[in-house]
Write a protein that holds these residues in place. Structure first.
Motif, PDB file in Angstrom:
ATOM      1  N   SER A   5       0.781  -1.324   0.046  1.00  0.00           N
ATOM      2  CA  SER A   5      -0.019  -0.015  -0.085  1.00  0.00           C
ATOM      3  C   SER A   5       0.897   1.014  -0.103  1.00  0.00           C
ATOM      4  O   SER A   5       0.236   2.437  -0.470  1.00  0.00           O
ATOM      5  N   LEU A   8       1.175   3.017  -3.282  1.00  0.00           N
ATOM      6  CA  LEU A   8       0.271   3.892  -3.943  1.00  0.00           C
ATOM      7  C   LEU A   8       0.566   5.487  -3.404  1.00  0.00           C
ATOM      8  O   LEU A   8       1.086   5.810  -2.456  1.00  0.00           O
ATOM      9  N   THR A  53      -7.689  14.382  -6.657  1.00  0.00           N
ATOM     10  CA  THR A  53      -7.713  13.915  -7.886  1.00  0.00           C
ATOM     11  C   THR A  53      -6.624  14.202  -8.902  1.00  0.00           C
ATOM     12  O   THR A  53      -6.294  13.180  -9.395  1.00  0.00           O
ATOM     13  N   GLN A  56      -4.136  11.774  -7.755  1.00  0.00           N
ATOM     14  CA  GLN A  56      -4.558  10.243  -7.607  1.00  0.00           C
ATOM     15  C   GLN A  56      -4.310   9.794  -6.654  1.00  0.00           C
ATOM     16  O   GLN A  56      -3.930   8.281  -6.592  1.00  0.00           O
ATOM     17  N   ALA A  57      -4.426  10.358  -5.273  1.00  0.00           N
ATOM     18  CA  ALA A  57      -4.296   9.654  -4.080  1.00  0.00           C
ATOM     19  C   ALA A  57      -5.158   8.687  -3.712  1.00  0.00           C
ATOM     20  O   ALA A  57      -6.323   8.824  -3.804  1.00  0.00           O
ATOM     21  N   LYS A  58      -4.420   7.611  -3.203  1.00  0.00           N
ATOM     22  CA  LYS A  58      -5.324   6.549  -2.681  1.00  0.00           C
ATOM     23  C   LYS A  58      -5.247   6.509  -1.002  1.00  0.00           C
ATOM     24  O   LYS A  58      -6.325   5.778  -0.561  1.00  0.00           O
ATOM     25  N   ILE A  59      -4.322   6.933  -0.433  1.00  0.00           N
ATOM     26  CA  ILE A  59      -4.259   7.179   0.971  1.00  0.00           C
ATOM     27  C   ILE A  59      -4.366   8.469   1.339  1.00  0.00           C
ATOM     28  O   ILE A  59      -3.382   9.311   0.793  1.00  0.00           O
ATOM     29  N   GLU A  84     -12.668   8.709  -0.755  1.00  0.00           N
ATOM     30  CA  GLU A  84     -13.101   7.238  -0.501  1.00  0.00           C
ATOM     31  C   GLU A  84     -12.216   6.301  -0.267  1.00  0.00           C
ATOM     32  O   GLU A  84     -12.533   5.064  -0.169  1.00  0.00           O
ATOM     33  N   GLY A  85     -10.868   6.689  -0.494  1.00  0.00           N
ATOM     34  CA  GLY A  85      -9.853   5.878  -0.007  1.00  0.00           C
ATOM     35  C   GLY A  85      -9.781   5.693   1.450  1.00  0.00           C
ATOM     36  O   GLY A  85     -10.314   6.066   2.418  1.00  0.00           O
ATOM     37  N   GLU A  86      -8.459   5.131   2.064  1.00  0.00           N
ATOM     38  CA  GLU A  86      -7.928   5.012   3.310  1.00  0.00           C
ATOM     39  C   GLU A  86      -7.570   6.339   3.829  1.00  0.00           C
ATOM     40  O   GLU A  86      -6.883   7.025   3.318  1.00  0.00           O
TER      41      GLU A  86
END
Length: 137
Positions: A5, A8, A53, A56-59, A84-86
């Protein structure tokens, strides 16, 4: 969190009343980003959403101070992001002081400008992100 993770895109925030410092980690490299100057909560949240956005962050990692009153405001700000990510919260105590110490080689005017324009806040966000990575590696 799984070590994979950490590859990411991770965005860290140092949320303050006047500025929000931002830092991004991609493939283990931490980069301070342009800070968000805060006029009001909703506008700041909108600008941070744009960065989320774009990068493109996921965390998402937010620094939390020991001051319980500030914690409530930061958690409320996080809820405005509709991320909506962690989401993780990590102790940010002394991150701004540590960031200031990293700028001691600069003259007084340059240090003052770093505070005023938010670069110091983004450097603090970088330190918060580093703490997060070290705790989850």
């Amino acid at each position: 969190m799984q070590p994979s993770s950490l590859k990411l895109p991770i965005l860290a925030l140092d949320v303050g009343l006047k500025r929000i410092g931002l830092a991004l980690c991609i493939e283990g490299i931490i980069l301070p980003l342009e800070p968000v100057l805060r006029r009001n909560r909703n506008e700041a949240a909108s600008k941070v959403k744009e960065v989320i956005t774009l990068k493109q962050a996921k965390i998402l990692v937010l620094g939390l101070p020991s001051d319980l009153g500030m914690c409530k405001g930061i958690k409320h700000f996080a809820s405005l992001l509709d991320f909506e990510g962690e989401v993780y919260f990590i102790n940010e105590d002394l991150s701004s002081k540590e960031a200031s110490e990293l700028l001691l080689d600069r003259d007084h005017k340059a240090r003052a400008n770093s505070r005023k324009d938010g670069r110091l806040d983004s450097l603090a966000a970088s330190l918060i992100l580093q703490r997060f990575i070290e705790q989850n590696a």
